[in-house]
Design an enzyme around this catalytic site. Structure first.
Site, PDB file in Angstrom:
ATOM      1  N   SER A  90       0.809  -1.219   0.000  1.00 20.60           N
ATOM      2  CA  SER A  90       0.000   0.000   0.000  1.00 20.60           C
ATOM      3  C   SER A  90       0.848   1.278   0.000  1.00 20.60           C
ATOM      4  O   SER A  90       0.320   2.354  -0.263  1.00 20.60           O
ATOM      5  CB  SER A  90      -0.930   0.020   1.221  1.00 20.60           C
ATOM      6  OG  SER A  90      -0.180   0.102   2.421  1.00 20.60           O
TER       7      SER A  90
ATOM      8  N   LYS B 109       1.485   4.198   7.061  1.00 20.26           N
ATOM      9  CA  LYS B 109       0.811   5.074   6.091  1.00 20.26           C
ATOM     10  C   LYS B 109       1.449   6.458   6.136  1.00 20.26           C
ATOM     11  O   LYS B 109       2.269   6.765   6.994  1.00 20.26           O
ATOM     12  CB  LYS B 109      -0.686   5.204   6.413  1.00 20.26           C
ATOM     13  CG  LYS B 109      -1.462   3.895   6.450  1.00 20.26           C
ATOM     14  CD  LYS B 109      -1.582   3.232   5.089  1.00 20.26           C
ATOM     15  CE  LYS B 109      -2.348   1.911   5.204  1.00 20.26           C
ATOM     16  NZ  LYS B 109      -2.343   1.165   3.924  1.00 20.26           N
TER      17      LYS B 109
END
Length: 260
Positions: A61, A103
């Site tokens: 991701s 993230k």
């Protein structure tokens, strides 16, 4: 007087031994170099162990910044130190996982984040350049409404926007997909395996406020490398001096008598 015998005494050395292992001064300096090198080498490792934590990123991701399976070093920080653009490690039980998640912070408390204007993410009405996104992709996110981030919380996205389970996957939560600053445990500084090095500075967020200061990873690396060089150099002095001494004596033995 004629019966006197003359005895010649060889002059004593003034403290410098030029034997096969070099001078006493050289030996002392080499010992000092080894000692100092060990202090720097071990001190660098100890500092790094206190300041940094290693993580293995299990998903893609954050591609291309961090690929699946990459090993990263993240600086232990307080959530209050986090700035826009930082890649952080956090744990949030509302995200249906107790494992650490990696993230990128794109908005902090009080910010309004929206997608998109001319293919770019906007924060507080300003378009943000994101060169870390996959080549050829845009920041476009389907079904992304304007979100105002509550104070003390963060809005996070993956660099691979199409396949990232980030804040946009939790927009229906009570906190609109945001994560508490207190959930952050570390800020990623570098990818160490493969050896991709330090993460690039997220300069697209500079217009919105100050970026985070770089961690001490480069300084720690310099201490470790410098210490290793001193240890190896100091340890090599004895064998090198011994070899040079042998060569000198060998040349002396082979010189013609008349050349003296």
């Amino acid at each position: 007087m004629g019966g006197e015998s003359t005895t010649r005494t060889a002059p004593r050395s003034g403290g410098t031994d030029t034997g096969p292992v070099g001078s006493r001064t050289g030996q002392r300096l080499s010992g000092l170099a080894v000692a100092l090198g060990l202090v720097l080498f071990l001190g660098g490792f100890a500092w790094g162990a206190v300041v940094y934590r290693p993580y293995t990123v299990p998903t893609g991701s954050m591609t291309p910044t961090i690929d699946a399976g990459d090993r990263v070093l993240a600086q232990r920080v307080d959530g209050g130190e986090i700035r826009r653009g930082d890649v952080v490690v956090f744990t949030d039980k509302t995200w249906v996982t107790n494992a650490p998640v990696v993230k990128r912070v794109v908005a902090i408390g009080g910010d309004t984040v929206a997608c998109c204007t001319k293919g770019k993410l906007t924060v507080n009405g300003k378009q943000v350049d994101e060169p870390y996104l996959p080549e050829g992709s845009t920041a476009e996110i389907t079904g992304f409404p304007t979100v105002t981030v509550p104070e003390g919380r963060l809005f996070l996205l993956g660099d691979e926007r199409a396949g990232s389970l980030d804040s946009t996957a939790h927009l229906t939560d009570a906190a609109s997909g945001t994560v508490s600053r207190s959930a952050v445990t570390a800020r990623v500084d570098a990818v160490v395996w493969p050896m991709n090095g330090m993460l690039e500075r997220p300069t697209g967020f500079e217009a919105l406020g100050a970026l985070s200061s770089p961690g001490p990873l480069r300084t720690i690396g310099a201490l470790i490398v410098g210490g290793a060089v001193l240890v190896l150099g100091g340890g090599a002095y004895g064998p090198v001096a011994k070899l040079l001494g042998r060569r000198t004596r060998s040349r002396t033995r082979t010189e013609p008598a008349g050349a003296r």
